[in-house]
Design a protein around this motif. Sequence first.
Motif, PDB file in Angstrom:
ATOM      1  N   PHE A 136       0.946  -1.177  -0.188  1.00 33.45           N
ATOM      2  CA  PHE A 136      -0.005   0.060  -0.386  1.00 33.45           C
ATOM      3  C   PHE A 136       1.191   1.305  -0.130  1.00 33.45           C
ATOM      4  O   PHE A 136       0.714   2.197  -0.807  1.00 33.45           O
ATOM      5  CB  PHE A 136      -1.083  -0.011   1.376  1.00 33.45           C
ATOM      6  CG  PHE A 136      -1.621   0.803   1.087  1.00 33.45           C
ATOM      7  CD1 PHE A 136      -2.207   1.660   0.098  1.00 33.45           C
ATOM      8  CD2 PHE A 136      -2.696   1.587   2.548  1.00 33.45           C
ATOM      9  CE1 PHE A 136      -3.493   3.144   0.962  1.00 33.45           C
ATOM     10  CE2 PHE A 136      -3.059   2.354   3.042  1.00 33.45           C
ATOM     11  CZ  PHE A 136      -3.726   2.983   1.560  1.00 33.45           C
ATOM     12  N   LEU A 137       1.681   1.212   1.179  1.00 41.49           N
ATOM     13  CA  LEU A 137       2.397   2.368   1.138  1.00 41.49           C
ATOM     14  C   LEU A 137       3.814   2.068  -0.602  1.00 41.49           C
ATOM     15  O   LEU A 137       3.630   3.830  -1.000  1.00 41.49           O
ATOM     16  CB  LEU A 137       3.520   2.039   2.430  1.00 41.49           C
ATOM     17  CG  LEU A 137       5.158   3.230   2.143  1.00 41.49           C
ATOM     18  CD1 LEU A 137       3.724   5.300   2.564  1.00 41.49           C
ATOM     19  CD2 LEU A 137       5.477   3.304   3.470  1.00 41.49           C
ATOM     20  N   LYS A 138       4.115   1.364  -0.422  1.00 41.27           N
ATOM     21  CA  LYS A 138       4.725   1.433  -2.407  1.00 41.27           C
ATOM     22  C   LYS A 138       3.504   2.176  -3.068  1.00 41.27           C
ATOM     23  O   LYS A 138       4.662   2.687  -3.651  1.00 41.27           O
ATOM     24  CB  LYS A 138       5.938  -0.290  -1.940  1.00 41.27           C
ATOM     25  CG  LYS A 138       6.305  -0.208  -3.337  1.00 41.27           C
ATOM     26  CD  LYS A 138       7.109  -1.154  -2.680  1.00 41.27           C
ATOM     27  CE  LYS A 138       7.763  -1.990  -4.605  1.00 41.27           C
ATOM     28  NZ  LYS A 138       7.429  -3.478  -4.952  1.00 41.27           N
ATOM     29  N   LEU A 171       8.722  10.589   8.604  1.00 41.44           N
ATOM     30  CA  LEU A 171       8.859   9.592   9.081  1.00 41.44           C
ATOM     31  C   LEU A 171       8.420   8.077   8.971  1.00 41.44           C
ATOM     32  O   LEU A 171       9.592   7.140   9.022  1.00 41.44           O
ATOM     33  CB  LEU A 171       6.654   9.242   9.566  1.00 41.44           C
ATOM     34  CG  LEU A 171       7.098   8.288  10.957  1.00 41.44           C
ATOM     35  CD1 LEU A 171       7.650   8.699  11.810  1.00 41.44           C
ATOM     36  CD2 LEU A 171       5.653   8.438  11.187  1.00 41.44           C
ATOM     37  N   VAL A 172       8.449   7.932   6.686  1.00 43.77           N
ATOM     38  CA  VAL A 172       8.977   6.964   6.253  1.00 43.77           C
ATOM     39  C   VAL A 172      10.575   6.488   6.214  1.00 43.77           C
ATOM     40  O   VAL A 172      10.938   5.573   6.340  1.00 43.77           O
ATOM     41  CB  VAL A 172       7.980   6.824   5.234  1.00 43.77           C
ATOM     42  CG1 VAL A 172       8.215   5.906   4.186  1.00 43.77           C
ATOM     43  CG2 VAL A 172       7.008   7.170   4.970  1.00 43.77           C
ATOM     44  N   ASP A 173      10.560   8.316   5.839  1.00 39.71           N
ATOM     45  CA  ASP A 173      12.325   8.449   6.004  1.00 39.71           C
ATOM     46  C   ASP A 173      12.847   7.182   7.458  1.00 39.71           C
ATOM     47  O   ASP A 173      14.269   7.002   7.106  1.00 39.71           O
ATOM     48  CB  ASP A 173      13.270   9.667   5.909  1.00 39.71           C
ATOM     49  CG  ASP A 173      13.769   9.496   5.267  1.00 39.71           C
ATOM     50  OD1 ASP A 173      14.799   8.804   4.087  1.00 39.71           O
ATOM     51  OD2 ASP A 173      14.865  10.480   4.984  1.00 39.71           O
ATOM     52  N   ARG A 174      12.433   7.835   8.455  1.00 37.30           N
ATOM     53  CA  ARG A 174      13.395   7.695   9.923  1.00 37.30           C
ATOM     54  C   ARG A 174      13.606   5.588   9.881  1.00 37.30           C
ATOM     55  O   ARG A 174      14.282   5.291  10.854  1.00 37.30           O
ATOM     56  CB  ARG A 174      12.274   7.575  10.850  1.00 37.30           C
ATOM     57  CG  ARG A 174      12.597   8.007  12.509  1.00 37.30           C
ATOM     58  CD  ARG A 174      11.561   7.915  13.427  1.00 37.30           C
ATOM     59  NE  ARG A 174      12.051   7.668  14.659  1.00 37.30           N
ATOM     60  CZ  ARG A 174      11.848   8.170  15.345  1.00 37.30           C
ATOM     61  NH1 ARG A 174      10.489   8.535  15.934  1.00 37.30           N
ATOM     62  NH2 ARG A 174      12.341   7.806  17.026  1.00 37.30           N
ATOM     63  N   PHE A 175      12.707   4.952   8.762  1.00 37.50           N
ATOM     64  CA  PHE A 175      12.723   4.054   9.344  1.00 37.50           C
ATOM     65  C   PHE A 175      13.270   3.562   8.138  1.00 37.50           C
ATOM     66  O   PHE A 175      13.084   2.137   7.126  1.00 37.50           O
ATOM     67  CB  PHE A 175      11.433   3.031   8.487  1.00 37.50           C
ATOM     68  CG  PHE A 175      11.048   3.038  10.379  1.00 37.50           C
ATOM     69  CD1 PHE A 175      11.666   2.894  11.899  1.00 37.50           C
ATOM     70  CD2 PHE A 175       9.569   3.834  11.248  1.00 37.50           C
ATOM     71  CE1 PHE A 175      11.038   2.767  13.374  1.00 37.50           C
ATOM     72  CE2 PHE A 175       9.083   4.740  11.849  1.00 37.50           C
ATOM     73  CZ  PHE A 175       9.174   4.407  13.363  1.00 37.50           C
ATOM     74  N   ASP A 176      14.178   4.465   6.984  1.00 38.77           N
ATOM     75  CA  ASP A 176      14.300   3.590   6.025  1.00 38.77           C
ATOM     76  C   ASP A 176      13.806   3.497   4.595  1.00 38.77           C
ATOM     77  O   ASP A 176      13.653   2.680   3.887  1.00 38.77           O
ATOM     78  CB  ASP A 176      15.869   2.574   5.473  1.00 38.77           C
ATOM     79  CG  ASP A 176      16.780   2.914   4.777  1.00 38.77           C
ATOM     80  OD1 ASP A 176      17.093   3.789   4.393  1.00 38.77           O
ATOM     81  OD2 ASP A 176      17.497   1.969   5.019  1.00 38.77           O
TER      82      ASP A 176
END
Length: 212
Positions: A136-138, A171-176
């Motif tokens: 979904f995010l991708k 926030l997504v970037d925080r988890f790479d």
Amino acid sequence: MSDLVLTTYDWVPEIPRGYVRDIRVRWALEEAGLPYRVASTPFRHRDAEHFAHQPFGQVPWLTDGDISIFESGAILLHLGGRSSALMPVDPRGRSEAMEWLFAALNSVEMASVPWSIFMFSDDSGDAPGRKRLDDFLKARLQRMEPVLAKREWLAGTFSVADILMADVLRLVDRFDGLAAHPACRDYVARATARPSFAKAYADQMAHFAAAD
Ligand SMILES: N[C@@H](CCC(=O)N[C@@H](CS)C(=O)NCC(=O)O)C(=O)O
């Protein structure tokens, strides 16, 4: 001009610090150069006064004189009405800023928040539902990638839409989670390099640290 008061929690645990949504409002206020003060509401004991301002017992909310507004998107639209540093003045630019503001919240954050809850909870990669959330995010990031590769800011000039989209993607970037989406990652870097973001971030960190 009325007083602007931003309310956030008095304290939060370490993990969400730097990501509590009052940062969106701080960032917008700093961009606009509007004077404001920050007030605190207890994190541990949410009373009737809190629910009167924010019906879910969350933060942030903003008061502007006798108007009280919750939901970070609504707050940013309200501030956009007070500063052309936050909202383009031409009709086309305004509608672009509004559509991208809603896209940040209703199309991208809708996918990123459930995904990040999985990431925060350290669930294993094969936990039930995890693949669906990844996909979904991708799907959303794949569509944002060509958009952000082609433009510096979503509505032509920097606006509230960028504050929300960059904060959602941060926030997504925080988890790479942006590793396969370099234009999204560069956009977050570009947005968070702005002095007003640095000030908002430092102020939020100092606010919560003061309560430790
Ligand atoms: N849709 C709301 C979400 C607000 C929100 O999730 N706030 C978080 C802090 S970032 C919160 O108050 N969490 C505590 C809770 O939900 O109990 C907005 O954008 O303002």
